[in-house]
Design an enzyme around this catalytic site. Structure first.
Site, short mmCIF file in Angstrom:
data_model
loop_
_atom_site.label_atom_id
_atom_site.label_comp_id
_atom_site.label_asym_id
_atom_site.label_seq_id
_atom_site.Cartn_x
_atom_site.Cartn_y
_atom_site.Cartn_z
N ARG A 135 0.81 -1.22 0.00
CA ARG A 135 0.00 0.00 0.00
C ARG A 135 0.85 1.28 0.00
O ARG A 135 0.60 2.20 -0.78
CB ARG A 135 -0.94 0.00 1.21
CG ARG A 135 -2.20 -0.82 1.04
CD ARG A 135 -2.65 -1.41 2.34
NE ARG A 135 -1.68 -2.36 2.84
CZ ARG A 135 -1.60 -3.64 2.44
NH1 ARG A 135 -2.46 -4.10 1.57
NH2 ARG A 135 -0.67 -4.44 2.91
N THR A 136 1.84 1.33 0.88
CA THR A 136 2.59 2.58 1.01
C THR A 136 3.36 2.89 -0.27
O THR A 136 3.29 4.00 -0.81
CB THR A 136 3.56 2.51 2.20
OG1 THR A 136 2.82 2.23 3.39
CG2 THR A 136 4.30 3.83 2.38
N LYS A 165 26.03 -4.45 -0.68
CA LYS A 165 27.50 -4.44 -0.79
C LYS A 165 28.16 -3.71 0.38
O LYS A 165 29.37 -3.61 0.44
CB LYS A 165 27.91 -3.75 -2.09
CG LYS A 165 27.31 -4.37 -3.34
CD LYS A 165 27.68 -3.55 -4.58
CE LYS A 165 27.00 -4.09 -5.83
NZ LYS A 165 27.30 -3.26 -7.03
N ARG A 186 11.47 3.68 3.13
CA ARG A 186 11.12 2.76 4.22
C ARG A 186 12.39 2.01 4.59
O ARG A 186 13.12 1.53 3.73
CB ARG A 186 10.03 1.78 3.80
CG ARG A 186 9.84 0.65 4.81
CD ARG A 186 8.59 -0.15 4.57
NE ARG A 186 7.41 0.67 4.87
CZ ARG A 186 6.17 0.19 4.85
NH1 ARG A 186 5.94 -1.07 4.54
NH2 ARG A 186 5.15 0.98 5.12
N HIS A 214 5.56 5.83 11.44
CA HIS A 214 5.01 5.78 10.08
C HIS A 214 4.09 7.00 9.95
O HIS A 214 2.86 6.86 9.96
CB HIS A 214 4.25 4.48 9.89
CG HIS A 214 3.98 4.13 8.46
ND1 HIS A 214 4.14 5.02 7.41
CD2 HIS A 214 3.52 2.97 7.89
CE1 HIS A 214 3.82 4.42 6.28
NE2 HIS A 214 3.44 3.18 6.54
#
Length: 389
Positions: A135-136, A165, A186, A214
């Site tokens: 959704r986000t 890496k 995120r 959030h």
């Protein structure tokens, strides 16, 4: 008058053009000036300072009357409305929330128009997702495209970017900002968004940082409550499920504290109870809260039952604790029977078995409408961060 102040003033009356489109206009311009030189001033309770976001892709700013519709700024726009990043819920006050919601409502009409909008034409948004998201990530990308912008995306940056890496987050941000105009990130570490914002010279939006916060989810949650219940003052909200690891409920609690006569009920298994920092914050703001083990009793009192998933990924190797917490509190038809007629069930999604599927058909099941509201809030944030009010 600084370039930023002039841009802010002019954008109240005329369209704002991205520097890349400057050559297409011949009305008015400012040459060789950074286009966002706001002074560093703290806002809200976050302790985060506004950064001077440096010159974007060029050194011209153009305006052309009638070229692009930009919503009028709130009548009380002042320093508090100027923010460069979206990092945590505490940075917003009630007045700012109302202004963002007003812009979001205007975005609903844009989304319903099949032709969309071109207000962000020429802008690029980079989405850096180090944790899974549906959704986000998709709502941010949809928001950008519906406003005419473009997207650079990496769905699993933890595995399929140079982070694998050993590249530092700071180096990644410094690189990506050279390719884009705004970064949505995120991350699996709490506090990562603050680090990114401190590094970047372009806006950064926190799309969830581990068990931290959030903020855009909290914004859409409050927007949803207002639309579903019709008010934000005087409401009763039950937060249910994984409250220790749930960044959504933490951010929502911060925003609910902006409103008057709110009471919050915490309903959770003992191993995932709400942490003391949130309880202490609510107490400091005069917000009444109560812990309860009885979901049925809480559901009968509340305007909003906000269910959350027990997050297995936060338990690490402690699978026994996860199994202890899982399945203890489930929203089903029995819970609906005790809920008030006007009340709603919300969930940030994804769900597992904590809301039974037979709840979906009840008009009080608001979680899919809630998810759709995320599009409007994120359209509003992109517009405000890139073009101003």
């Amino acid at each position: 008058m600084s370039a930023a102040s002039l841009l802010f003033s002019c954008s109240m009356h005329v369209g704002v053009f991205h520097p890349k489109l400057a050559a297409k206009s011949s009305v008015c311009c400012i040459h060789n000036q950074p286009w966002n030189l706001k002074p560093k001033t703290s806002f809200g309770h976050s302790g985060i300072s506004e950064k001077s976001k440096l010159s974007r892709k060029g050194d011209e700013i153009m305006w052309r009357a009638g070229a692009l519709h930009v919503e009028s700024a709130p009548s009380s726009v002042g320093q508090k409305f100027q923010f460069d990043d979206v990092i945590e819920a505490q940075q917003f006050d009630r007045e700012t929330l109302n202004a963002i919601f007003e812009v979001a409502r205007s975005m609903e009409s844009i989304e319903s128009n099949s032709s969309g909008s071109q207000m962000l034409k020429g802008y690029l948004m980079a989405t850096l997702f180090y944790e899974p998201s549906t959704r986000t990530r998709l709502s941010f990308e949809s928001a950008m495209k519906r406003l005419g912008g473009d997207v650079l995306t990496t769905e699993n940056a933890r595995e399929f970017s140079s982070a694998a890496k050993g590249e530092t987050l700071e180096d990644t941000i410094r690189t990506v900002e050279g390719y884009s105009d705004i970064i949505v990130m995120r991350h699996f570490e709490s506090g990562a968004a603050k680090r990114a914002a401190a590094t970047a010279s372009i806006p950064v939006i926190n799309a969830g940082d581990g068990p931290g916060q959030h903020p855009t989810q909290a914004l859409l949650d409050v927007y949803t409550i207002e639309r579903e219940i019709g008010k934000l003052d005087g409401i009763r909200v039950g937060l249910v499920g994984d409250l220790a690891n749930g960044r959504t409920v933490r951010s929502l609690a911060y925003l609910l504290a902006k409103y008057q006569n709110v009471k919050i009920y915490f309903v959770s298994p003992n191993v995932v109870k709400m942490k003391d920092d949130i309880k202490e914050y609510l107490t400091s703001k005069g917000v009444e809260w109560e812990e309860s083990a009885d979901l049925m009793e809480v559901a009968s009192k509340c305007d909003v039952v906000y269910q959350t998933r027990i997050q297995k990924e936060r338990f690490g190797e402690n699978i026994d604790l996860y199994e202890e917490a899982r399945g203890k509190y489930i929203v089903n038809k029995d819970v609906l029977r005790v809920m008030q007629k006007h009340a709603v069930v919300m969930h940030p999604l994804p769900r597992l078995d904590e809301i039974t599927v037979d709840v979906d058909s009840d008009p009080r099941a608001a979680y899919f409408r809630q998810a759709k509201n995320g599009l409007y809030i994120r359209m509003a944030l992109l517009k405000v961060l890139l073009l101003g009010w």
